[in-house]
Write an enzyme that holds these catalytic residues in place. Structure first.
Site, short mmCIF file in Angstrom:
data_model
loop_
_atom_site.label_atom_id
_atom_site.label_comp_id
_atom_site.label_asym_id
_atom_site.label_seq_id
_atom_site.Cartn_x
_atom_site.Cartn_y
_atom_site.Cartn_z
N GLU A 75 1.46 -0.39 -5.05
CA GLU A 75 0.24 0.42 -5.23
C GLU A 75 0.66 1.89 -5.32
OE1 GLU A 75 -3.75 2.25 -3.48
OE2 GLU A 75 -1.85 2.19 -2.42
N ASP A 104 0.82 -1.20 0.00
CA ASP A 104 0.00 0.00 0.00
C ASP A 104 0.86 1.26 0.00
OD1 ASP A 104 -2.94 0.87 0.58
OD2 ASP A 104 -1.75 2.00 2.05
#
Lengths: 658, 658
Positions: free
Chosen positions: B409, B380
């Site tokens: 990401e 993330d």
């Protein structure tokens, strides 16, 4: 890899030639634009500087870069003098600027709180011990203001986010965790003429005023006023050395020379000597010195041709057989491009058992002429000598003679042409000679000026040479000559011509070839440059425009502009307020007209500006507006406009003047 | 610089990532195409090889490169297994091949002489001592033939220029003055799934079959047959760790959570633990292991989400306050994007006084799950953690766990996205999500696959994520969903979807935003995937096509084809004889038709070939001829063709078969 608090990454520093393997090129006194991609995690404000110094200097100087777009930063520095420089880029997280930016955003959104102000306090107080007294006092005042709870919050925020605070603290920033680019890059700053020059080539032996007489270096002096009046600043002579007799080529490159055939000047070496000697019929070293000085007196410089090859008669052949390749029968291998044979030319063998001897001797040829005050050399066929030799030779010479200029005659494949430029050639011949159509010219000069090539390769555009009389010059007539002149002289800051032939539009070719018939390479000619059809006045005008306009004395700002007619090519160059827009009709026969769609930004204009274009070449002034304007060129009247672009004064300008 | 007989220059070796600072990426068992520019003075024939070896190996292997055009050479090698490799390029002048070439030219022109033959004799005799006996004998025969004055010259020439001679001498060449590229480059060869994967994202807590019940990891197992039937091979779960309570966000990201609100899985850390623990309501480590194994049983792999951030309740906050930034009031600085505040999230401070402690602990989170047999991680927001950390962490992990896959990401600016890929991320999210128009898609994938980016960046295309419900999905209906599915799954070999929402075309957005209304990030949902309007069958079909066609399992061969309609996008991918041509109607409303102008070479076809295109997606077979063919797509019937291209058998083929 070790644990670090460094968060910034410096990437893609430009200029950087071949990943830093070679120096970038610049002109002393002119800015070097430095770019770099600077990356950091998260959203902090960064600070970036270019560090630079003369190679021998101890201390680095620095200039700030500013953020352009998409993590790309830009700035520039000016190398003050000719010589070598080092530069690199350093970046760090600017915590104070980050705090100011975030505080501004919060204040603008009405959500700033006293604690947001307090976050900046330690950032500033940490700097106080580093500040000189007056700066420290002012910082303390600002600190007091931003902490003063008696003041309204907006006043305190204003003190905190002030530009004054940013300016005062900039030089005090300890630059915690700063990151320097992992390479120190090199730059060569050269003299003006490396970047802006106009070359005129002539054969000295054709300069006698007497018929059927071999011209001399002294005769060349009598031609200098003419060349100077044309506006050229480099007079370039083909090789002036003794010409070989064995296998000498006759007129029109025939295998058997007649007794009076003078031979090719590129067939170097005879019983009279080699590359450090002068062909007896041309004169003596004193004559050369006189010619050199006479050029200088007229604001010109003499350029010699260095062609590393020998005839069978060259003294090197007997003295250093190990520098040549031998055939099984013991003879020396002459030049070949199978099935063609050039028995009059022995190339040097760069796989010789004695590279040190060969390299040192070749370099000493330059040294010999450098010692005679020659500073410009046109180097013949450098792509047939080893690349490592050129780096070794030119790096050394350019350090000892930083005002020396080397023009590479590398008519070869593009990557080899570029490699020679990286290895030290100041300028290079180009494919201009064969680029005629609009899309070809646009694509070629975009490659040269809008890519990294611009950092090491300086093109010198020649519409003709003794070796090349292109199709279009053979058939295009005066409109084509004028067109090619304007293109060469305004697309690139360096250009040249095989002068007498171009002036007089001498266009007779060997049938089916791009070579001159009765080529001056193999015979003595007599040029009557005062003929009425001569292009002398046009050439002189173009050179005057070049000298009057800094925009035409550099290449980096070249921009192409759309014209809705494939026969009309439009491009501009700008230097500060000097803006030149050229429109050329590429069709030598018919009138061509079309609407421009100008790149207004490239011209330093607003989209809706009114402006004046004054044709320095064909005369006339036009009032234009915005990007779309009508152009029409009759090649038989003038194949080109060379416009000076002047912005109309606006009311605001008038007020400013009042 | 020293005197040398080396004449060759090796430049621009590819792949080379960031000038050799990072390894290039490849897939074990698949060829790595190596390119280099090789320059030499003059006109000699060159020989070029790529040297390569596994990092730990002693001996180099080599493969020849061949000349393409313009001094560019190409070739390839196949890294046999997962791991690290080194490679570089070596080149030298091939004197024997030069002699053969020149002799051929002279013989063709009828000017070859015995002495031209003799030039080759020492080149061959020098090699004899290096040859094994049978080779030596054959070389001696050839030598005798080419020197045999009793033979007619053409026969002698034939012996001299024979391919046999070239082949026999190749490996004996002493490679005099060979030059090696000045860098050893690094390559990471990864497993198949690094380059070809299909991801399905679901929230475990929404997988209970009971209404109003928190789903568990065991419940996820009950969904696996469905996901496997759809054809996915990676099941990706948002973070499974304990969710914080302090400042927990309520439904629709409201500031005050209700007592039953489950919070965001990305708000990691509570009294139940942190990044190495499992949210109690999801189950236990045993449940995770069971899920991991259940995936494996179905040919799938479980991927976890690693999000390096903490809620105020995370044990790290109390144990390691030095890993966080503090405000003047002693509180910890929460995440901000001024004026927005995220009080439930504390970012790590990568300028901490203890980088070693922080980095080591973060890496240990990966190590913890790697020890549990997890090999795929979706990371993330990696662009809010320091770049040096990622290099350190991923380089180490990928050496110890060469089968680990890390998906970045990084929805951030392009250079940061690329930098993360260079620093070790296996795959990355992309801008596909926002690239809708033909020119945008073409430009983007050209940048990804037709530039050096392809050597280190593996795009993973997602039409939706829990964070992103684009405009076009909100309004485009089923044709848009199918279109985006086909684009994601055929433009890139790696793709994924936020599964249940995509399958069911759940398109309710917060007004004026590209975010889901009633976002699953903040609440438990119940997905009835067996609804009649589900896209399950279409998704399963696309995934079956992907698995059946190697062309769709790699990215490098992507080529766009012209269609004379801006709403029709056409592109192909090929792998050997497998050729897929996709045509997509980008207009979700209207029938669009147009003529193609196919890049026949990209399809491995001749300009005038007849061929068959069989639509694997919508059915139907068409007989096409040459580049121009008619296509028409009604988005309500099928927004796309996925053609398998089959060349018609020619008569010659039939004869070959007969």
């Amino acid at each position: 890899m070790s644990f670090t608090r460094e968060r910034v990454v410096v990437r893609t520093v430009r200029p950087e030639v071949a990943q830093g393997r070679f120096p970038a090129k610049a002109i002393a006194g002119h800015p070097v634009e430095v770019r770099a991609d600077i990356l950091c995690d998260s959203h902090d404000v960064l600070a970036v500087v270019v560090h630079w110094k003369a190679e021998a200097a101890q201390a680095w100087q620095e200039t700030r870069l500013t953020l352009d777009v998409n993590d790309a930063w830009r700035g520039s520095f000016v190398p003050p003098a000719v010589g070598r420089y080092h530069y690199t880029v350093t970046a760090w997280v600017d915590h104070l600027a980050t705090w100011q930016r975030d505080l501004t955003k919060k204040a603008d959104a009405g959500v700033a709180t006293p604690i947001d102000l307090r976050i900046g306090v330690p950032l500033i107080t940490d700097l106080l011990p580093r500040a000189a007294t007056p700066v420290r006092r002012r910082l303390e005042q600002l600190l007091a203001a931003l902490q003063d709870e008696a003041l309204p919050l907006p006043i305190r925020v204003d003190a905190a986010v002030s530009e004054e605070l940013a300016d005062l603290t900039w030089s005090l920033d300890p630059r915690a965790n700063q990151v320097r680019y992992d390479r120190i890059l090199e730059l060569v700053a050269e003299r003006e003429r490396a970047g802006f020059s106009s070359w005129y080539e002539l054969f000295p032996r054709s300069t006698s005023s007497e018929p059927d007489t071999h011209g001399t270096l002294r005769d060349v002096i009598t031609r200098l006023d003419h060349v100077a009046a044309l506006g050229f600043d480099v007079l370039y002579l083909p090789p002036i050395h003794p010409i070989g007799e064995t296998h000498r080529k006759g007129r029109n490159n025939t295998i058997e020379a007649g007794p009076d055939d003078p031979g090719s000047p590129w067939a170097i070496g005879s019983r009279h000597g080699g590359h450090k000697d002068i062909h007896p019929e041309l004169g003596t070293i004193e004559d050369l010195r006189a010619l050199r000085d006479a050029c200088r007196d007229r604001g010109m410089e003499l350029a010699l041709d260095i062609a590393f090859q020998c005839t069978p008669d060259h003294p090197y052949v007997a003295e250093h057989p190990e520098w040549f390749r031998h055939r099984p029968d013991g003879s020396i291998q002459y030049a070949e491009n199978p099935p063609k044979r050039y028995q009059d030319i022995y190339p040097f063998d760069f796989e010789t058992s004695d590279p040190e001897g060969l390299w040192t001797e070749l370099r000493s040829i330059f040294e010999h002429w450098l010692a005679e005050g020659i500073r410009i050399f046109r180097v013949d066929n450098p792509h047939t000598k080893s690349f490592p030799f050129w780096r070794w030779c030119l790096d050394d010479l350019s350090r000892r003679y930083p005002d020396a200029i080397f023009l590479s005659e590398a008519f070869t494949r593009p990557k080899r042409m570029y490699e020679l430029a990286m290895r030290g050639f100041t300028q290079s011949y180009t494919y201009f000679t064969w680029r005629r159509h609009k899309h070809e010219l646009e694509a070629y000069y975009r490659e040269l000026f809008h890519t990294d090539v611009v950092d090491f390769f300086r093109p010198n555009s020649w519409p003709n040479t003794p070796d090349i009389l292109t199709d279009q010059l053979q058939s295009g007539g005066r409109p084509m000559y004028v067109q090619r002149l304007v293109l060469a002289a305004t697309l690139t800051a360096n250009y040249g011509m095989y002068g007498p032939a171009f002036e007089l539009m001498w266009s007779a070719a060997r049938p089916g070839s791009e070579e001159y018939l009765d080529n001056e390479k193999y015979e003595i000619k007599r040029w009557d440059v005062d003929q009425p059809h001569s292009l002398a006045e046009v050439i002189a005008l173009v050179n005057r425009i070049r000298h009057a306009h800094p925009a035409l004395q550099q290449d980096r700002t070249l921009a192409f502009h759309e014209v809705h007619n494939d026969q009309l090519l439009a491009y501009s160059k700008t230097a500060g307020d000097d803006r030149i827009l050229v429109v050329v009709n590429l069709d030598p026969q018919y009138v061509q007209a079309g609407m421009t769609w100008l790149d207004m930004q490239a011209l330093g204009l607003e989209e809706d500006d009114h402006f004046e274009v004054h044709d320095l070449f064909a005369g006339g002034t036009y009032h234009w507006h915005g990007p779309a304007n009508y152009v029409q060129l009759d090649p038989h009247i003038s194949p080109a406009h060379i416009f000076e672009v002047r912005r109309h004064r606006t009311e605001a300008d008038h007020e400013g003047l009042a």
